[in-house]
Design an enzyme around this catalytic site. Structure first.
Site, short mmCIF file in Angstrom:
data_model
loop_
_atom_site.label_atom_id
_atom_site.label_comp_id
_atom_site.label_asym_id
_atom_site.label_seq_id
_atom_site.Cartn_x
_atom_site.Cartn_y
_atom_site.Cartn_z
N TYR A 152 0.56 -1.25 -0.51
CA TYR A 152 -0.09 0.16 -0.35
C TYR A 152 0.95 1.09 0.01
CZ TYR A 152 -3.87 3.11 1.46
OH TYR A 152 -4.75 3.76 1.88
N LYS A 156 0.75 4.03 -2.81
CA LYS A 156 0.33 5.49 -2.49
C LYS A 156 1.48 6.55 -2.79
CE LYS A 156 -3.64 4.85 -0.96
NZ LYS A 156 -4.72 4.98 -2.56
P1 NAP Z 1 -13.25 2.04 1.93
O1 NAP Z 1 -14.45 2.80 2.34
O2 NAP Z 1 -12.80 1.19 1.90
O3 NAP Z 1 -13.89 2.44 0.33
C1 NAP Z 1 -13.39 2.42 -0.68
C2 NAP Z 1 -13.94 1.53 -1.46
O4 NAP Z 1 -13.16 1.48 -2.80
C3 NAP Z 1 -15.20 0.65 -1.75
O5 NAP Z 1 -16.37 0.95 -1.85
C4 NAP Z 1 -14.76 -0.03 -2.21
O6 NAP Z 1 -15.61 -1.58 -3.72
C5 NAP Z 1 -13.84 0.70 -3.98
N1 NAP Z 1 -13.14 -0.24 -4.71
C6 NAP Z 1 -12.13 -0.97 -3.91
N2 NAP Z 1 -11.67 -1.91 -4.87
C7 NAP Z 1 -12.21 -1.15 -6.46
C8 NAP Z 1 -12.00 -1.70 -7.94
N3 NAP Z 1 -11.37 -1.97 -7.87
N4 NAP Z 1 -12.93 -0.47 -8.34
C9 NAP Z 1 -14.06 -0.14 -8.25
N5 NAP Z 1 -13.99 0.57 -6.89
C10 NAP Z 1 -13.00 0.10 -5.96
O7 NAP Z 1 -11.44 3.03 1.56
P2 NAP Z 1 -12.25 4.69 2.37
O8 NAP Z 1 -11.50 4.34 3.49
O9 NAP Z 1 -12.79 6.02 1.71
O10 NAP Z 1 -10.62 5.40 0.96
C11 NAP Z 1 -10.56 5.58 -0.02
C12 NAP Z 1 -9.46 6.32 -0.41
O11 NAP Z 1 -8.60 6.81 0.73
C13 NAP Z 1 -8.69 4.45 -0.64
O12 NAP Z 1 -7.64 5.03 -1.90
C14 NAP Z 1 -7.93 4.81 1.02
O13 NAP Z 1 -6.16 3.90 0.27
C15 NAP Z 1 -7.66 6.44 1.08
N6 NAP Z 1 -6.72 6.62 1.65
C16 NAP Z 1 -7.79 5.92 3.25
C17 NAP Z 1 -7.11 6.58 4.79
C18 NAP Z 1 -8.17 5.59 5.61
O14 NAP Z 1 -8.18 6.67 7.18
N7 NAP Z 1 -9.73 5.92 5.58
C19 NAP Z 1 -6.49 7.30 4.66
C20 NAP Z 1 -5.48 7.67 3.54
C21 NAP Z 1 -6.00 6.93 2.33
P3 NAP Z 1 -16.09 -2.91 -2.46
O15 NAP Z 1 -17.00 -2.28 -1.40
O16 NAP Z 1 -17.12 -3.35 -3.14
O17 NAP Z 1 -15.12 -3.29 -1.89
#
Ligand code: NAP
Length: 251
Positions: A152, A156
């Site tokens: 990851y 990133k």
């Molecule tokens: P999340 O709640 O896990 O949501 C991610 C979404 O992406 C889910 O709806 C998932 O679908 C969808 N997804 C996964 N694989 C996919 C694919 N191949 N094609 C289309 N959609 C796909 O994540 P989040 O926390 O909101 O994170 C959103 C972004 O921010 C990510 O890139 C993550 O790495 C980044 N981020 C998050 C955090 C944090 O603390 N939360 C921190 C830094 C960066 P399914 O539900 O069907 O799997």
């Protein structure tokens, strides 16, 4: 500003993507809500519609070139040419290096890097034609290194290089490309991390907040607000940047 006010947000069924889709709709965009399963986009779409906005649910795996092309064509036909793209879809497959499988590695690279590449390549032609566009990529504080996340953090960090190169290539078409590197944001993704380390989510967020200068964890809306800034017409001189949205200067 392009005539078309159409934005695509990937991974917008929940978490940061859902909050971003809602915010861009509030900002006046028709929003394509893309996620793996079209049915899972229903909540985001109905929230946007009941607030008076316009949205379209689209099912696509961003790591699959055919599905990406079909999805972007559908958005262009049903909503109009997309000139804003938020590459937000993401997955984690955390493991210490010695236990990390090739599948853990390839899945994370596929969604974050290949996914952002395919979506950006498919969407840029609409932005170039409009001579205006905005791409925002979701990086992470993990790009600076995080135990258990070799895959990851690599993806990133890679997205930051991708952001800077696209900013250079696409700038002359009125397109800006920026990245947001969130710290701890309360979503299903951080819930999964709490589970992996064997902690209750509440206890986990409390512990995280203790080391964050603003003394709280982030909410999806904190990131949506930063996306809104980058997408704003008035932010056209900001490109190739990475903004850490982490409640303080350090991860
Ligand atoms: P999340 O709640 O896990 O949501 C991610 C979404 O992406 C889910 O709806 C998932 O679908 C969808 N997804 C996964 N694989 C996919 C694919 N191949 N094609 C289309 N959609 C796909 O994540 P989040 O926390 O909101 O994170 C959103 C972004 O921010 C990510 O890139 C993550 O790495 C980044 N981020 C998050 C955090 C944090 O603390 N939360 C921190 C830094 C960066 P399914 O539900 O069907 O799997």
């Amino acid at each position: 500003m392009a005539d078309s006010r159409v934005a695509i947000v990937t991974g917008a069924a929940r978490g940061i993507g859902a909050a971003t889709a809602k915010r861009l709709a509030e900002d006046g965009f028709a929003v394509a809500v893309i996620d793996l399963d079209e049915k899972n986009c229903a909540d985001t779409v109905s929230a946007i519609e009941s607030a008076g906005g316009k949205a379209l649910a689209v099912g696509a795996d961003v790591s699959d070139a055919e599905q990406v092309k079909t999805a972007v064509d559908r958005v262009a036909n049903e909503l109009g040419a997309p000139t804003v793209l938020v590459n937000n879809a993401g997955v984690i497959r955390d493991n210490m290096l010695f236990k990390m499988t090739e599948d853990d590695w390839d899945t994370v690279m596929g969604v974050h890097l290949r996914g952002a590449f395919l979506m950006s390549r498919a969407t840029q032609e609409h932005m170039v034609a409009a001579k205006w566009g905005r791409i925002v990529n979701l990086s992470s504080t993990s790009a600076l290194g995080n135990r258990g996340q070799a895959n990851y953090s690599t993806a990133k960090a890679g997205l930051q290089g991708f952001t800077k190169t696209l900013a250079i290539e696409l700038g002359k078409f009125g397109i800006t490309v920026n990245a947001i590197a969130p710290g701890f944001i309360a979503t299903d993704m951080t819930r999964a991390t709490a589970e992996r380390v064997g902690m209750e989510f509440e206890e986990f967020t409390k512990a995280a907040a203790a080391s964050i200068p603003v003394a709280r964890v982030g909410q999806p809306e904190d990131i949506a607000n930063t996306v809104s800034f980058f997408v704003d017409e008035r932010s056209g001189f900001v490109s190739g940047q990475v903004i850490y949205v982490a409640g303080g200067p350090k991860a």
